[in-house]
Design a protein around this motif. Structure first.
Motif, PDB file in Angstrom:
ATOM      1  N   ALA A   7      -2.101   3.953   2.559  1.00  0.00           N
ATOM      2  CA  ALA A   7      -2.265   3.947   4.141  1.00  0.00           C
ATOM      3  C   ALA A   7      -0.776   4.051   4.764  1.00  0.00           C
ATOM      4  O   ALA A   7       0.136   3.560   3.929  1.00  0.00           O
ATOM      5  N   ALA A   8      -0.456   4.333   5.870  1.00  0.00           N
ATOM      6  CA  ALA A   8       0.773   4.099   6.534  1.00  0.00           C
ATOM      7  C   ALA A   8       0.771   2.769   7.027  1.00  0.00           C
ATOM      8  O   ALA A   8      -0.599   2.270   7.407  1.00  0.00           O
ATOM      9  N   ASP A  10       1.532   1.190   9.658  1.00  0.00           N
ATOM     10  CA  ASP A  10       0.913   0.889  10.892  1.00  0.00           C
ATOM     11  C   ASP A  10      -0.445   1.472  11.173  1.00  0.00           C
ATOM     12  O   ASP A  10      -0.969   1.010  12.231  1.00  0.00           O
ATOM     13  N   GLU A  11      -1.075   1.753  10.196  1.00  0.00           N
ATOM     14  CA  GLU A  11      -2.556   1.952  10.229  1.00  0.00           C
ATOM     15  C   GLU A  11      -3.307   0.485   9.930  1.00  0.00           C
ATOM     16  O   GLU A  11      -4.386   0.379  10.047  1.00  0.00           O
ATOM     17  N   LYS A  18      -7.966  -3.452   5.859  1.00  0.00           N
ATOM     18  CA  LYS A  18      -8.391  -2.326   5.660  1.00  0.00           C
ATOM     19  C   LYS A  18      -9.011  -1.959   4.287  1.00  0.00           C
ATOM     20  O   LYS A  18      -8.431  -2.528   3.328  1.00  0.00           O
ATOM     21  N   GLN A 104       5.139   3.473   4.138  1.00  0.00           N
ATOM     22  CA  GLN A 104       3.856   3.603   3.305  1.00  0.00           C
ATOM     23  C   GLN A 104       3.363   2.486   2.530  1.00  0.00           C
ATOM     24  O   GLN A 104       4.210   1.921   2.010  1.00  0.00           O
TER      25      GLN A 104
END
Length: 109
Positions: A7-8, A10-11, A18, A104
């Motif tokens: 994931a990035a 900021d996700e 997540k 990342q």
């Protein structure tokens, strides 16, 4: 060991998790005040999705120093650093090394 971008950074907002899948493994990644943790995404009790769990520090009237997650189904609690159950240290989940590289989130399997 192999690194996987999941994931990035900021996700995954602060205080949230997540669910991701890496090489067929369901993994939950959490952001706790900018520190990222990764554990198995399936609770050992009944397979609850830990990526949807509640971070211990987000519960009212609890010690916010503990870095753990409660399963959203039956509230089993697991330490995010060790994967161990907070109630029964003989029970636990697999943990994974996590790093943030170039914004990342990277998991090492």
């Amino acid at each position: 060991m192999t690194e996987h971008v999941v994931a990035a950074a900021d996700e995954i907002p602060q205080g949230k998790g997540k669910a991701v899948e890496v090489d067929g493994l369901p993994i939950a990644v959490f952001n706790v005040e900018g520190e990222y943790y990764a554990i198995s995404n399936r609770c050992v009790h009944m397979g609850g999705p830990l990526g949807q769990g509640i971070l211990h520090s987000d519960l009212p009237t609890v010690d916010s120093e503990r870095t753990s997650v409660h399963c959203p189904w039956h509230y089993w609690e697991f330490d995010l650093e060790t994967g161990r159950s907070v109630v029964n240290e003989k029970t636990g989940l697999r943990t994974f090394d996590v790093a943030v590289e170039d914004e990342q989130v990277v998991i090492d399997l």
